[in-house]
Enzyme design. Structure first.
Site, PDB file in Angstrom:
ATOM      1  N   SER A 199       0.855  -1.183   0.000  1.00 17.37           N
ATOM      2  CA  SER A 199       0.000   0.000   0.000  1.00 17.37           C
ATOM      3  C   SER A 199       0.888   1.229   0.000  1.00 17.37           C
ATOM      4  O   SER A 199       2.113   1.117   0.011  1.00 17.37           O
ATOM      5  CB  SER A 199      -0.908  -0.002   1.229  1.00 17.37           C
ATOM      6  OG  SER A 199      -0.131   0.312   2.360  1.00 17.37           O
ATOM      7  N   LYS A 200       0.253   2.371   0.025  1.00 18.33           N
ATOM      8  CA  LYS A 200       0.999   3.632  -0.058  1.00 18.33           C
ATOM      9  C   LYS A 200       2.067   3.768   1.032  1.00 18.33           C
ATOM     10  O   LYS A 200       3.054   4.463   0.852  1.00 18.33           O
ATOM     11  CB  LYS A 200       0.046   4.818   0.047  1.00 18.33           C
ATOM     12  CG  LYS A 200      -0.654   5.084  -1.258  1.00 18.33           C
ATOM     13  CD  LYS A 200      -1.483   6.338  -1.159  1.00 18.33           C
ATOM     14  CE  LYS A 200      -2.312   6.480  -2.425  1.00 18.33           C
ATOM     15  NZ  LYS A 200      -3.516   7.233  -2.244  1.00 18.33           N
TER      16      LYS A 200
END
Ligand code: GLU
Length: 468
Positions: free
Chosen positions: A240-241
């Site tokens: 994820s980010k």
């Protein structure tokens, strides 16, 4: 094997995720390797979440990655008539039925199931009913999933996966407003587009048994399914980010080479011995589903950086120069009135991890320093420095040819004449021309920068030192 046809069907709801890019790459490679076709399909049936902007991002990302498709982009929103036709056919053949349950009834059904410690699912209430429905309720259409037996996914990556039909409820294939649902559209498209291999992320593995049952109800042959392992961050959690950029175009923006990114992506779940570096040509030759690993693949940004550095070091001067000009442009720096970008790029190729970094290092070649690094000034600049720099300036000015060898000879002569260590001249000179003490080899830096530019900057620094 019949003519191989693969597809990449992203939903245009945001940026193109790095995991989707890996899926696209594997489908592309598989099709190319078998001399087959690669189809791009935009799954835009979720009208609330799909945007034109996101479609453009998908198309741009595919173009940047060089993943050429042979057919498409096909848009699911343009195929609604076809989905309706198939739903009618399923109804007519007894493979689907109208369900008139109200939202309240469905909620009650779910709650009862949960209270009985069962999965919250539809209980098939309207499956075999012929009594008249309640007034004013627009039905949904449900697929009549077999109630007995099992579905086997003969997964090309994970091996056989068996799911009991009793685990699957009767899926809505068309909502009451007449819009078809994801699992139906995918099957109809894969059928119509004659897809032979469905290679996708394993987040879809739960949909596959349902899709297989629809394929069977339509009397169709099944494609081969291959579910790719999830992409994880370095901490083992889903990428994820938090772990770094997840959008493909962000990597383009940050100055990664597409070949380095593709190289990194192909290694996310696939391997060929312990080889790390693969050109696109090589991947196309070597890629195979049999060497795709079924357990999670870790996206290690440090490894991508290493790969990018390898690709930068080995790139042609032209490729580097083009990348450098583009990224300098993004940073608002024009290369028009400066040294040839090819010379600068070659000088910086061993130091930069990305083009963005290279552009940062190249700035001083095109822009005189607007200020000097304060710490460096404190340590290196004084009234004496002014005299040292002036001497170097005059020697440089007299050079008929401003080459690295001539520059070096001048510097050695100045050091000897002034009876100082090289650093006493080298460091202030670096600050004078670049604003900081960091740059590649000084003689080469100066040679590439050019005589006039260097003389001008030394003059400015001399004045600055005198003013201290
Ligand atoms: N549109 C789906 C997604 O973006 C892909 C579905 C599929 O590969 O079958 O996840």
């Amino acid at each position: 094997m019949t003519n191989v046809r693969t597809r990449f069907p992203p939903s245009p709801t945001g940026y193109l995720h790095i995991g989707s890019a890996r899926t696209a790459l594997f489908n592309y490679l598989f099709a190319r390797q078998h001399g087959g076709e690669f189809v791009l399909r935009i799954e835009d049936t979720d009208r609330e979440r799909s945007t034109d902007e996101a479609v453009k991002v998908i198309l741009d990302s595919m173009e940047w990655m060089g993943l050429d498709y042979d057919e498409g982009p096909f848009y699911q929103t343009k195929r609604f008539d076809r989905y309706r036709e198939v739903v009618e056919q399923l109804l007519a053949d007894g493979h689907a039925y109208k369900c008139y349950c109200s939202p309240e009834e469905l909620t009650e059904m779910r709650e009862t199931a949960m209270a009985n410690k069962q999965k919250p699912r539809y209980n098939g209430y309207w499956r075999d009913r012929s009594d008249p429905p309640g007034e004013g309720i627009e039905p949904v259409i449900r697929f009549k999933n077999p109630t007995t037996g099992s579905v086997v996914i003969d997964d090309a990556v994970k091996g056989p996966i068996t799911v009991e039909n009793s685990e699957l409820d009767d899926l809505v294939i068309m909502r009451s407003d007449g819009t078809p649902t994801y699992n139906l559209c995918v099957v109809v498209d894969d059928l119509d587009m004659e897809i032979t291999h469905v290679i996708r992320g394993d987040d879809h593995v739960n949909n596959t048994p349902r899709q297989i049952n629809i394929f069977k109800a339509l009397g169709a042959d099944l494609p081969i399914f291959a579910h790719l392992p999830m992409i994880l961050g370095e901490d083992g959690k889903r990428m994820s980010k938090r772990h770094g950029a997840v959008s493909v175009m962000q990597y383009a923006e940050d100055g990664y080479l597409r070949d380095a990114l593709l190289n990194h992506l192909v290694r996310l779940g696939w391997s060929h011995g312990d080889q790390e570096i693969f050109s696109v040509g090589e991947m196309t030759k070597l890629f195979g589903l049999d060497n795709v690993n079924s357990s999670g693949a870790v996206f290690d940004v440090k490894k991508l950086d290493w790969l990018n550095q390898q690709y930068i070091q080995n790139a042609s001067t032209d490729t580097l120069a083009t990348g450098l000009v583009e990224h300098l442009g993004k940073a608002g720096v024009s290369t028009e009135n400066g040294p040839a970008p090819a010379l600068v790029a070659d000088l910086l190729r061993d130091r930069a991890v990305t083009f963005a970094e290279m552009a940062q290092g190249a700035k001083p070649f095109y822009q005189a320093p607007t200020e000097y690094d304060a710490k460096a000034v404190k340590k290196q600049f004084s009234a004496v420095t002014a005299e040292h720099l002036q001497l170097v300036h005059d020697k440089f000015a007299a050079l008929p040819e401003f080459t690295a060898t001539a520059i070096d000879a001048c510097l050695q002569a100045s050091v000897a004449e002034l009876e100082v260590g090289f650093g006493k001249i080298g460091l202030p000179l670096r600050i004078a021309v670049t604003g900081t003490t960091a740059s590649p080899a000084l003689d080469q830096t100066l040679a590439v920068m050019g005589q006039d530019r260097v003389l001008g900057r030394i003059k400015t620094a001399v004045e600055y030192c005198r003013s201290l």
